[in-house]
Design an enzyme around this catalytic site. Structure first.
Site, mmCIF file in Angstrom:
data_model
loop_
_atom_site.group_PDB
_atom_site.id
_atom_site.type_symbol
_atom_site.label_atom_id
_atom_site.label_comp_id
_atom_site.label_asym_id
_atom_site.label_seq_id
_atom_site.Cartn_x
_atom_site.Cartn_y
_atom_site.Cartn_z
ATOM 1 N N ASN A 7 0.880 -1.174 0.000
ATOM 2 C CA ASN A 7 0.000 0.000 0.000
ATOM 3 C C ASN A 7 0.915 1.220 0.000
ATOM 4 O OD1 ASN A 7 -1.440 2.295 0.846
ATOM 5 N ND2 ASN A 7 -3.063 1.037 1.712
ATOM 6 N N GLU A 10 -3.923 1.786 -2.908
ATOM 7 C CA GLU A 10 -3.994 3.234 -2.672
ATOM 8 C C GLU A 10 -3.053 4.009 -3.608
ATOM 9 O OE1 GLU A 10 -5.519 5.239 0.897
ATOM 10 O OE2 GLU A 10 -4.388 3.715 1.985
ATOM 11 N N ASP A 27 -3.830 -5.081 1.023
ATOM 12 C CA ASP A 27 -4.085 -4.436 2.310
ATOM 13 C C ASP A 27 -5.447 -4.944 2.770
ATOM 14 O OD1 ASP A 27 -4.750 -2.881 4.438
ATOM 15 O OD2 ASP A 27 -4.442 -0.959 3.438
ATOM 16 N N ASN A 47 -6.744 -4.716 5.778
ATOM 17 C CA ASN A 47 -7.349 -3.907 6.843
ATOM 18 C C ASN A 47 -7.996 -4.776 7.916
ATOM 19 O OD1 ASN A 47 -6.876 -1.050 6.725
ATOM 20 N ND2 ASN A 47 -7.992 -0.986 4.785
ATOM 21 N N ASP A 66 -1.277 -6.308 6.085
ATOM 22 C CA ASP A 66 -0.946 -6.535 4.661
ATOM 23 C C ASP A 66 -0.506 -7.980 4.529
ATOM 24 O OD1 ASP A 66 -0.940 -3.613 3.408
ATOM 25 O OD2 ASP A 66 -0.112 -3.518 5.446
ATOM 26 N N ASP A 74 2.657 4.752 5.011
ATOM 27 C CA ASP A 74 2.458 4.211 6.366
ATOM 28 C C ASP A 74 2.490 2.673 6.366
ATOM 29 O OD1 ASP A 74 0.085 4.524 4.921
ATOM 30 O OD2 ASP A 74 -1.126 5.102 6.645
ATOM 31 N N HIS A 75 2.515 2.055 5.180
ATOM 32 C CA HIS A 75 2.606 0.596 5.061
ATOM 33 C C HIS A 75 3.972 0.174 4.528
ATOM 34 C CE1 HIS A 75 -1.851 -0.334 5.230
ATOM 35 N NE2 HIS A 75 -1.881 0.966 4.995
#
Length: 257
Positions: free
Chosen positions: A7, A34, A146, A148, A218, A247-248
């Site tokens: 991501n 993303e 991802d 989530n 992930d 952030d990933h």
DNA sequence: ATGGTTGACATTCAA
């Protein structure tokens, strides 16, 4: 064959990081999430310059997914979940070599009980029905992205905060993930490690990365047919240390043969 | 309970 998921939280911002990481990690196949780019703005020419073909399914501002492959054709591309009406561009699937790749950017869900949470659960139901079918057509399947959802307590820094009532770890979300896994899709990371505290996402706030306050959300899932070929799996923390990071961090699996 | 940070876009929304 090394297959990865990342991501990037805006491919526009992260293209230099992606280039560096492709060089460092040399994956054969990558699923991106993303990208936040409409298809007309996807940097396929730049990626070709790094040696990767790409297929993509994106939109402005939010969501957006892509599959990249090095020195291999990307065939039978499917954008979106068949038969599921969705304005949000969160899914792309394609065949690379003898492996079917499904790349998911699972709905975040905001908070338990919200409309977005209900959408997340509906969306995961649709994915489940589709993947059951996809496995019939393509037994050699990798489902990555991802998710989530953090699979269990080992995958969160604080299980008391990230509990059965919290978004990303709630009972209904984890049940939905288990139902996907019950189709015969195995979390590649857990085939080789029972270690706790290995994460793929850290909030930008409160120096979460420095303090390793993260989650493992992930994932790379391999089907029954590919399970014997899953030789190794891990998460590359290094790009998270770079200036202005996503952030990933990238998660990967290597398949023998 | 709130805010903390980042990205995209235009001042607030999504994560």
């Amino acid at each position: 064959m090394k297959i990865a998921s990342w991501n990037v939280n805006s491919l526009n911002v992260r293209l230099p990081h992606l280039e560096q990481w492709l060089r460092d990690a040399a994956p054969d196949v990558v699923g991106l999430q993303e990208t936040k780019l409409e298809d007309a703005k996807f940097p396929d020419t730049a990626l070709a310059g790094f040696g990767y073909r790409s297929v993509f399914h994106g939109q402005k501002t939010y969501n957006g997914v892509a599959i990249l492959a090095r020195e291999r054709a990307i065939e039978d591309v499917q954008a979106g979940i068949p038969g599921f009406e969705d304005d949000q561009k969160r899914v792309i699937a394609a065949t690379v070599g003898d492996v079917r790749i499904v790349n998911l950017y699972v709905v975040n869900g905001q908070d338990v009980g919200t409309d977005k949470y209900a959408y997340k659960l509906r969306w995961l139901d649709a994915v489940h029905a589709w993947l059951a079918d996809e496995l019939q057509r393509h037994p050699k399947l990798v489902v990555l992205g991802d998710f989530n959802i953090a699979p269990d307590a080992r995958d969160v820094h604080d299980p008391e905060v990230w509990n059965e009532a919290h978004i990303l770890t709630s009972t209904a979300e984890r049940d939905a993930l288990r139902r996907l896994q019950a189709l015969g899709l195995h979390d590649a990371f857990r085939l080789h490690s029972d270690e706790a505290g290995v994460f793929s996402w850290w909030d930008y706030r409160q120096a979460a990365f420095r303090r390793n306050l993260g989650l493992r959300i992930d994932l790379t899932l391999v089907s029954d047919a590919l399970r014997p070929r899953a030789a190794a799996s891990g998460i590359d923390r290094e790009p998270r240390t770079w200036d202005r990071p996503s952030d990933h961090a990238p998660a990967w699996v290597t398949l023998a043969g």
